[in-house]
Design a protein around this motif. Structure first.
Motif, PDB file in Angstrom:
ATOM      1  N   LEU A  15       8.613   4.258   1.267  1.00  9.00           N
ATOM      2  CA  LEU A  15       9.020   3.801  -0.066  1.00  9.00           C
ATOM      3  C   LEU A  15      10.536   3.772  -0.241  1.00  9.00           C
ATOM      4  O   LEU A  15      11.027   3.865  -1.361  1.00  9.00           O
ATOM      5  N   GLN A  18      10.922  -0.573  -2.300  1.00  8.49           N
ATOM      6  CA  GLN A  18       9.776  -0.560  -3.214  1.00  8.49           C
ATOM      7  C   GLN A  18       9.603  -1.908  -3.890  1.00  8.49           C
ATOM      8  O   GLN A  18      10.568  -2.637  -4.088  1.00  8.49           O
ATOM      9  N   GLY A  19       8.364  -2.169  -4.282  1.00 11.21           N
ATOM     10  CA  GLY A  19       8.068  -3.382  -5.025  1.00 11.21           C
ATOM     11  C   GLY A  19       7.756  -4.521  -4.070  1.00 11.21           C
ATOM     12  O   GLY A  19       8.377  -4.660  -3.009  1.00 11.21           O
ATOM     13  N   ARG A  21       8.210  -7.793  -4.036  1.00 12.26           N
ATOM     14  CA  ARG A  21       9.264  -8.756  -3.663  1.00 12.26           C
ATOM     15  C   ARG A  21      10.214  -8.169  -2.631  1.00 12.26           C
ATOM     16  O   ARG A  21      10.497  -8.792  -1.610  1.00 12.26           O
ATOM     17  N   ARG A  61       2.298  -1.405   4.569  1.00 17.89           N
ATOM     18  CA  ARG A  61       1.653  -1.180   3.269  1.00 17.89           C
ATOM     19  C   ARG A  61       0.527  -2.194   3.145  1.00 17.89           C
ATOM     20  O   ARG A  61       0.728  -3.386   3.360  1.00 17.89           O
ATOM     21  N   CYS A 129       5.810   1.097 -14.454  1.00 20.80           N
ATOM     22  CA  CYS A 129       6.360   1.077 -13.096  1.00 20.80           C
ATOM     23  C   CYS A 129       7.717   0.366 -13.053  1.00 20.80           C
ATOM     24  O   CYS A 129       8.382   0.219 -14.085  1.00 20.80           O
ATOM     25  N   HIS A 130       8.122  -0.046 -11.858  1.00 23.33           N
ATOM     26  CA  HIS A 130       9.344  -0.837 -11.737  1.00 23.33           C
ATOM     27  C   HIS A 130       9.015  -2.119 -10.999  1.00 23.33           C
ATOM     28  O   HIS A 130       8.598  -2.094  -9.845  1.00 23.33           O
ATOM     29  N   SER A 132      10.885  -5.692 -10.030  1.00 20.68           N
ATOM     30  CA  SER A 132      12.174  -6.389 -10.065  1.00 20.68           C
ATOM     31  C   SER A 132      12.033  -7.726 -10.790  1.00 20.68           C
ATOM     32  O   SER A 132      12.998  -8.238 -11.355  1.00 20.68           O
ATOM     33  N   GLN A 160       8.607   5.604 -10.823  1.00 12.67           N
ATOM     34  CA  GLN A 160       9.348   4.341 -10.750  1.00 12.67           C
ATOM     35  C   GLN A 160       9.848   3.908 -12.129  1.00 12.67           C
ATOM     36  O   GLN A 160      10.781   3.123 -12.246  1.00 12.67           O
ATOM     37  N   ALA A 197       3.210  -7.566 -10.409  1.00  9.05           N
ATOM     38  CA  ALA A 197       1.975  -7.623  -9.631  1.00  9.05           C
ATOM     39  C   ALA A 197       2.275  -7.412  -8.161  1.00  9.05           C
ATOM     40  O   ALA A 197       3.348  -7.782  -7.665  1.00  9.05           O
ATOM     41  N   ASN A 208      -1.818  -4.038  -9.377  1.00 10.71           N
ATOM     42  CA  ASN A 208      -0.452  -3.533  -9.604  1.00 10.71           C
ATOM     43  C   ASN A 208      -0.514  -2.010  -9.616  1.00 10.71           C
ATOM     44  O   ASN A 208      -1.585  -1.406  -9.450  1.00 10.71           O
ATOM     45  N   PHE A 270      -2.454   1.736  -6.293  1.00 13.59           N
ATOM     46  CA  PHE A 270      -2.621   0.547  -7.147  1.00 13.59           C
ATOM     47  C   PHE A 270      -3.995   0.549  -7.801  1.00 13.59           C
ATOM     48  O   PHE A 270      -4.902   1.247  -7.339  1.00 13.59           O
TER      49      PHE A 270
HETATM   50  C1  RUB Z   1       5.675  -1.288  -7.378  1.00 14.91           C
HETATM   51  C2  RUB Z   1       4.820  -2.106  -8.292  1.00 14.91           C
HETATM   52  C3  RUB Z   1       5.453  -3.329  -8.905  1.00 14.91           C
HETATM   53  C4  RUB Z   1       5.049  -4.562  -8.085  1.00 14.91           C
HETATM   54  C5  RUB Z   1       5.842  -5.782  -8.494  1.00 14.91           C
HETATM   55  O1  RUB Z   1       4.937  -0.304  -6.679  1.00 14.91           O
HETATM   56  O2  RUB Z   1       3.648  -1.862  -8.487  1.00 14.91           O
HETATM   57  O3  RUB Z   1       5.006  -3.518 -10.209  1.00 14.91           O
HETATM   58  O4  RUB Z   1       5.273  -4.319  -6.712  1.00 14.91           O
HETATM   59  O5  RUB Z   1       7.202  -5.617  -8.181  1.00 14.91           O
HETATM   60  P1  RUB Z   1       5.652   0.552  -5.522  1.00 14.91           P
HETATM   61  P2  RUB Z   1       8.150  -6.879  -7.940  1.00 14.91           P
HETATM   62  O6  RUB Z   1       6.820   1.267  -6.153  1.00 14.91           O
HETATM   63  O7  RUB Z   1       4.578   1.483  -5.055  1.00 14.91           O
HETATM   64  O8  RUB Z   1       6.091  -0.398  -4.449  1.00 14.91           O
HETATM   65  O9  RUB Z   1       8.100  -7.672  -9.204  1.00 14.91           O
HETATM   66  O10 RUB Z   1       9.504  -6.270  -7.680  1.00 14.91           O
HETATM   67  O11 RUB Z   1       7.611  -7.639  -6.792  1.00 14.91           O
END
Ligand code: RUB
Length: 306
Positions: A15, A18-19, A21, A61, A129-130, A132, A160, A197, A208, A270
Motif C-alpha cells: 500500500l 494506493q487507489g 488509478r 492486488r 476513503c481516498h 484521487s 485513508q 471505485a 470500492n 473492498f
Molecule cells: C482505495 C479506494 C478508492 C478507489 C478509487 O483503496 O478504495 O476509493 O481505489 O481510487 P486502497 P481512485 O487505499 O485500499 O487502495 O479514484 O484514485 O482510482
C-alpha cells in the motif's frame, strides 16, 4: 530483468501506492521500464517476459481491473503490432503506455468537469476513503470558486480518510472528519455522497473500499443521492462471463496489532455496492446509470471484451 516489475508489485502490495488509478499508473510505468531495459533476444523471449510481468502485477492486488485492462491492452498492442525486432516491440510498449496514460488523464479531466457541475455553493458532500478521482473533482469545483463542505469518514482500518481530509484542507475546503460508524448520524447533512471505485461489474455493481456499500445503503434510507466517480476502464470484463470480482483480504494486523489468541479477525479490503443504490456513475462519457455501463463499454472500449 523483472526488477522494476517486482519493486512495483511490492509497493502496491504494501500500500505504498494506493487507489486504483495510482496502481494502474505505476504498473504501466513499470511495463515501460521493463521494455526499455529488456535483454530479450527475440520476440518470443520478450513476450514471455511481458507475460511474466503481467502475472506478477496481477497478483499484487486482486481487485484492480483498471491495472489488468491496461497491462492486457499494452501486451495486445505488442502481439498485434506486426513487428519482430525486440527494439521495435519495446517501442510499441512505450507508445501504448503513453496512450493509455493519456486516456486516463483525459478521462479524469472529463469526469472532474462533469462532476464539478453537480456541486453548488454551500453543497455538503460526504465521501469515504481516498479516491484521487473524487479529490480531483472537488479540486476542480474549488477552482471554480465554489465553497462547499466535505465530510470524510476516517476509513478503518488504515485511515485513508485522513489523506482525503488533508487534501481538502490544502484546497481551503471546510472539512469534517468522522468515524465510519457516524455516517448515518451525518447523512442528513449531506446533499450527496461521492465515492470512487476499484471495479465495476457487468451488472453495474461497484466495488470500492470496505464500508462503501453500508454508506450507500444508509444514503438510500436517508434519500441522499449516492454517486460513484470512475473511469470506465475499471470495468471488469471477466464478470461478464460469470467470474466474480475477487475481494482482496488483507492482513488482520491492520485491524489489531497484538490480538488475543484464538480470535478470528477478518479484513476484506473492498465490498460490493449493488447498482440499485447508485444514483449515477460519473464517468468520462457523462453521468450514466449503472445499468448502461455494459452498453457504453461495448461502444467506447470494445477491445475490453476480446
Ligand atoms: C482505495 C479506494 C478508492 C478507489 C478509487 O483503496 O478504495 O476509493 O481505489 O481510487 P486502497 P481512485 O487505499 O485500499 O487502495 O479514484 O484514485 O482510482
Amino acid at each position: 530483468m523483472l526488477e522494476s516489475i517486482e519493486t512495483t508489485a511490492t509497493k502496491i502490495k504494501r500500500l505504498e501506492v494506493q487507489g486504483a488509478r495510482n496502481i494502474a499508473i505505476v504498473a504501466i510505468k513499470a511495463m515501460e521500464t521493463l521494455a526499455q531495459e529488456t535483454k530479450a533476444k527475440n520476440k518470443k523471449a520478450f513476450l514471455e517476459e511481458l507475460s511474466e510481468a503481467k502475472e506478477i502485477l496481477f497478483a499484487s492486488r486482486e481487485t484492480e481491473p483498471l491495472m489488468r485492462n491496461a497491462v492486457r491492452w499494452i501486451i495486445n498492442q505488442v502481439e498485434r503490432g506486426g513487428k519482430e525486432k525486440v527494439r521495435d516491440l519495446a517501442k510499441i510498449v512505450s507508445l501504448a503506455s503513453q496512450r493509455f496514460l493519456k486516456n486516463l488523464e483525459d478521462s479524469k479531466e472529463r469526469i472532474a468537469e462533469i462532476g464539478a457541475r453537480r456541486i453548488r455553493n454551500r453543497s455538503v458532500i460526504l465521501t469515504h476513503c481516498h479516491s484521487s478521482t473524487v479529490t480531483y473533482l472537488l479540486n476542480k469545483a474549488r477552482s471554480e470558486e465554489k465553497f462547499f463542505r466535505v465530510i470524510c469518514t476516517e476509513t478503518r482500518p488504515i485511515f485513508q480518510g485522513r489523506i482525503t481530509a488533508k487534501e481538502m484542507l490544502e484546497l481551503g475546503v471546510d472539512t469534517t472528519l468522522i468515524v465510519d460508524s457516524a455516517a448515518r448520524f451525518f447523512m442528513n447533512q449531506a446533499d450527496f455522497v461521492i465515492v470512487g471505485a476499484d471495479a465495476i461489474t457487468s451488472e453495474g455493481n461497484v466495488i470500492n473500499k470496505i464500508g462503501t456499500s453500508m454508506i450507500a445503503l444508509l444514503a438510500q434510507e436517508a434519500r441522499t443521492p449516492f454517486y460513484v466517480v470512475s473511469e470506465l476502464l475499471k470495468f471488469d470484463p471477466a464478470t461478464m462471463y460469470g467470474d466474480y470480482e475477487k475481494i482482496e483480504e488483507r492482513n488482520p494486523n491492520e485491524i489489531w496489532k497484538d490480538p488475543p489468541e484464538n480470535l478470528t479477525i477478518r479484513n476484506p479490503a473492498f465490498d460490493i455496492t449493488r447498482r440499485d443504490f447508485i444514483h449515477g456513475i460519473i464517468c468520462e462519457e457523462g453521468i450514466i446509470s449503472p445499468h448502461s455501463v455494459i452498453g457504453v463499454m461495448h461502444r467506447k472500449y470494445p477491445w475490453v471484451f476480446e
